[in-house]
Design an enzyme around this catalytic site. Structure first.
Site, PDB file in Angstrom:
ATOM      1  N   GLY A 101       5.750   0.495  -9.622  1.00 40.31           N
ATOM      2  CA  GLY A 101       5.716   2.067  -9.087  1.00 40.31           C
ATOM      3  C   GLY A 101       7.150   2.762  -9.614  1.00 40.31           C
TER       4      GLY A 101
ATOM      5  N   ASP B 251       4.945  -7.028 -17.199  1.00 39.81           N
ATOM      6  CA  ASP B 251       5.755  -7.065 -16.007  1.00 39.81           C
ATOM      7  C   ASP B 251       7.393  -6.865 -16.248  1.00 39.81           C
ATOM      8  OD1 ASP B 251       6.473  -7.617 -13.389  1.00 39.81           O
ATOM      9  OD2 ASP B 251       5.444  -9.511 -13.324  1.00 39.81           O
TER      10      ASP B 251
ATOM     11  N   ASP C 223       3.476  -6.429  -5.142  1.00 40.10           N
ATOM     12  CA  ASP C 223       2.128  -7.453  -4.962  1.00 40.10           C
ATOM     13  C   ASP C 223       1.310  -7.262  -3.803  1.00 40.10           C
ATOM     14  OD1 ASP C 223       3.570  -8.134  -7.266  1.00 40.10           O
ATOM     15  OD2 ASP C 223       3.591 -10.350  -7.124  1.00 40.10           O
TER      16      ASP C 223
HETATM   17  C1  GLA Z   1       4.826 -10.209 -10.324  1.00 38.46           C
HETATM   18  C2  GLA Z   1       3.675  -9.410 -10.548  1.00 38.46           C
HETATM   19  C3  GLA Z   1       2.480 -10.330 -10.304  1.00 38.46           C
HETATM   20  C4  GLA Z   1       2.345 -11.610 -11.135  1.00 38.46           C
HETATM   21  C5  GLA Z   1       3.744 -12.466 -10.988  1.00 38.46           C
HETATM   22  C6  GLA Z   1       3.909 -13.354 -11.945  1.00 38.46           C
HETATM   23  O1  GLA Z   1       5.164 -10.593  -9.352  1.00 38.46           O
HETATM   24  O2  GLA Z   1       3.743  -8.141  -9.794  1.00 38.46           O
HETATM   25  O3  GLA Z   1       1.306  -9.587 -10.452  1.00 38.46           O
HETATM   26  O4  GLA Z   1       2.077 -10.966 -12.446  1.00 38.46           O
HETATM   27  O5  GLA Z   1       4.675 -11.315 -11.249  1.00 38.46           O
HETATM   28  O6  GLA Z   1       5.174 -14.045 -11.929  1.00 38.46           O
END
Ligand code: GLA
Length: 738
Positions: free
Chosen positions: A532, A486, A553
């Site tokens: 993305g 991430d 998210d």
């Molecule tokens: C981001 C990701 C989520 C999750 C959080 C964790 O927001 O997009 O899916 O993994 O981090 O902190």
């Protein structure tokens, strides 16, 4: 001073839960900081700016990350509003929602407070999501009729965003009926429980009824009526059973005797479409699996049916073994090639066989990953015990029999500091990653983890920067099969890079980790999470990513589902293929909450059918985001429909394309490996619809329809009568041949 008075709704003859007398306000004056004199009536507002209450102060350019801000509204409340009320008891100030805590003053006097401020006796407490409605006596002298009233709102925000955000706010003078409301819940044994609640001390009587209706025909299937009297201390309930395998609408009405006014609430309870699985063994998963030469295989044959059951094979390729009691396949294949063998499942009720192919080569993730991830339920409060509890439930509730196998820990597992040798350490919530991995593998399940290419993850935990190889080695030693990587903290580094306008700068951290993962003697599904950016779908494959998040998210609302599913995926179908998938984020069904406070998904049953149908059509990662231990029968049935899942897992790996966009009707279709097509006819509008599918045949290139099957109901349909009722936000998911 400008008065902002956007709408005056005059008294009507009937009230259906909307207020008869209501004034709405969309904007007020705003000042950052905190000064208690701003609660008063006479304040010089010349330096104040105008701000909307429909969206946060942050999105209107105000930067207060931790601190106070005040809004002030001026409103003339006409006396006629009071005269038109049969009650004349209270004036209600509906302040909508406020991020995070607030105090509201009317003409200098405190009338309500939600949440608490840092200096309050028990310290700061956010209650951003609560609807604030503060009442004052209509004739108590505080409200000035036909004159200027000042509403002053003191807001405290901790962390972006902040302020009033769910407006318009409003001033209401309620009638009797406005103070009565009906809540409908699903009770034990498919009973609709309708509860009439009153905000008033004095008793009101009238007729209370509940009906079970067929939403399609409007036909009343059953009803019940009774005379009741309610007050604040005594609510009344009425209940009526319904068939939970059919879509029904519960309509409950209370008509107050004196005024003849009524309030009505409508509700569609969860309904199960998936037929129960037969007692005989049935194979439910894709008959194809990809592995790299020499990598350990952890796989579980998904077979439903009565237990005990034995799962065996007489022609298993050399190097592999099946645990007959749970269907866990283990071992490894040294040489590249295609290995086909027959798997048998036998229980007291019968026997079934399926041909199965393992493709040993460079590709893994030949069908989208199915499993679970901790984020949408537990957020940062995930623990090893919670992972184990969901994994056990995955097996006990039968989800593992339908191919759900990944158990992925999201953010929140890392220690505050690395070990002295630079290796990553776990926090006290995870006593042993290795033991967890070994146990999952013994059940034929897979183990996933989360990290960031940056210094910190989104949740503020340690990322992998400068330790990529060490981390990949740790993952290997724990038996990790899936890495969600991430972006998050990497953004800070990226901003300082001279080439940060280029695609190469987005690719770099992902390529680096890919190289480290590929040095490990195991297959690790590589899941990119960077929302993305830089059109990741165009280069994800080049860093050997098995999937890439395509959006920000998701959350459990129709707005989020609609935007992510129906708007942001339309152009992405060319980029999905076996081994490389678009990921529109995890599932939002069941009990979610992103914390220790779990609640039922806010999606309606039809929105949930839409969600799973669309994710199947989109060949998306199918990662359950709820606590499986608390999963109800509806959610199990929603996730365990083998004909629906077969669309998601189809080995041709083609993502659906939106073929039709006709007002609120959208048709998405994807070709399947057996020459048929999966077709989702969606109604994204706010009212139920009747759709004549034939109308779109020419546009979709369908000359003559040879077969049609309703996948949710697992029933063949007529090929001549293709007129379907599709409820608001609902879907008809078909498999067709033409
Ligand atoms: C981001 C990701 C989520 C999750 C959080 C964790 O927001 O997009 O899916 O993994 O981090 O902190």
């Amino acid at each position: 001073m400008k008065r902002i008075l956007s709408l005056l709704v005059l008294a009507g003859t009937m009230s259906l839960a909307s207020y008869a007398q209501e004034l709405t306000l969309e904007q007020g004056k705003f000042h950052a900081g905190d000064d208690m004199s701003w609660a008063g009536v006479n304040v010089d507002e010349s330096g104040w700016k105008t701000l909307s209450n429909m969206t946060t102060w942050t999105s209107q350019g105000v930067k207060i990350e931790n601190g106070f801000g005040w809004y002030r509204y001026h409103v003339t409340i006409p006396k006629s509003m009071l005269e038109k009320s049969d009650l004349k008891e209270t004036v209600d100030f509906n302040m909508a929602k406020i991020d995070d805590a607030d105090e509201v003053y009317l003409n200098g006097k405190l009338i309500g407070k939600t949440g608490s401020f840092p200096k309050d006796p028990n310290g700061y407490h956010s209650n951003w999501n609560a609807q604030r409605v503060y009442s004052v006596k209509a004739n108590g002298g505080l409200v000035k009729w036909d004159a200027d009233n000042v509403i002053a709102v003191r807001c405290y925000n901790a962390g972006d965003p902040g302020g009033m955000f769910a407006g318009p706010i409003s001033v209401r003078v309620p009638n009797t009926i406005d103070n009565l409301s009906i809540n409908i819940k699903e009770g034990e044994g498919s009973q609709s429980v309708c509860t009439l609640v009153s905000k008033m001390q004095s008793s009101k009587s009238g007729v209370f009824s509940v009906k079970v209706e067929d939403p399609e025909s409007g036909k009343v299937l059953s009803e019940k009526t009774m005379k009741v009297s309610v007050n604040k201390a005594k609510s009344r309930s009425i209940s009526l059973p319904y068939d939970s395998h059919q879509m029904v609408r519960i309509v409950s009405t209370f008509t107050e005797s004196k005024t003849g006014l009524s309030t009505t609430t409508k509700y569609i309870p969860k309904y199960i479409l998936t037929p129960a699985a037969p007692a005989e063994p049935r194979f439910n998963t894709a008959p194809l699996y990809g592995v790299r030469p020499g990598s350990p295989i952890h796989f579980r044959f998904g077979v439903s049916g009565d237990r005990p059951m034995k799962i065996t094979s007489d022609d298993l390729p050399k190097g592999l073994a099946i645990n007959p009691d749970n269907g866990a396949l283990s071992g490894s294949l040294e040489k590249p090639g295609s290995y086909t063998f027959t798997v048998k499942a036998k229980n007291a009720k019968g026997e079934q066989e399926q041909k199965f192919t393992i493709r040993c080569g460079s590709k893994i993730g030949l069908t989208p990953p199915m499993g679970w991830n901790s984020w949408n339920c537990w957020g940062l409060s995930v623990t090893q015990d919670k992972v184990i509890s969901s994994a056990k439930a995955l097996i006990e509730k039968g989800l593992a029999d339908y191919g759900y196998c990944y158990m992925n820990i999201d953010d929140g597992w890392e220690a505050k500091e690395r070990n002295a040798d630079g290796t990553i350490a776990v926090n006290q919530k995870f006593p042993s990653m290795k033991d967890l991995g070994d146990w999952l593998h013994s059940e034929g399940l897979k183990f996933g983890i989360y990290s960031s290419p940056g210094d910190l993850t989104c949740g503020g935990y340690l990322g992998s920067i400068d330790h990529e190889l060490q981390d990949a080695e740790s993952y290997n030693s724990w038996g990790i099969d899936y890495l969600k990587y991430d972006w998050c903290g990497y953004g800070r580094k990226h901003r300082t890079e001279p080439d940060n306008q280029t695609v190469a700068s987005y690719v770099r951290p992902y390529l680096l980790m890919e190289r480290c993962l590929r040095q490990q003697p195991r297959d690790i599904f590589y899941s990119l999470c960077q929302y993305g950016m830089a059109d990741v779908w165009k280069w994800g494959e080049s860093v050997d990513a098995n999937s890439w998040r395509t959006t920000g998210d998701i959350t459990d609302t129709w707005e989020s589902l609609y935007s992510i599913g129906f708007v942001q995926q339309t152009e992405l179908y060319p980029y999905a293929q076996p081994g490389h998938w678009n990921d529109p984020d995890m599932l939002i069904v069941g009990k979610v909450g992103w914390s220790n406070n779990l609640r039922d998904s806010r999606l309606t049953p039809d929105e949930q059918y839409t969600h799973i149908s669309l994710w199947s059509l989109l060949a998306s990662n199918m990662l359950i985001g709820c606590d499986i231990a608390q999963m109800d029968d509806f959610t199990v049935a929603l996730l365990c429909n083998h004909e629906v899942n077969a669309v998601n897992q189809d080995i041709l790996g083609k993502q659906a394309k939106r073929e039709v966009l006709d007002g609120s009707i959208q048709i998405w279709a994807r070709p399947l490996s057996d020459g048929s097509y999966a077709v989702g006819i969606f109604n994204v509008g706010t009212t139920d619809a009747r759709v004549d599918f034939k109308k779109y045949f020419a546009q979709m290139g369908i000359s003559s329809l040879k077969a049609a099957r309703d996948l949710w109901r697992q029933k063949d349909l007529s090929t001549s009568d293709v007129n379907y009722f599709i409820p608001t936000h609902g879907v008809k998911l078909l498999k067709i041949r033409y």
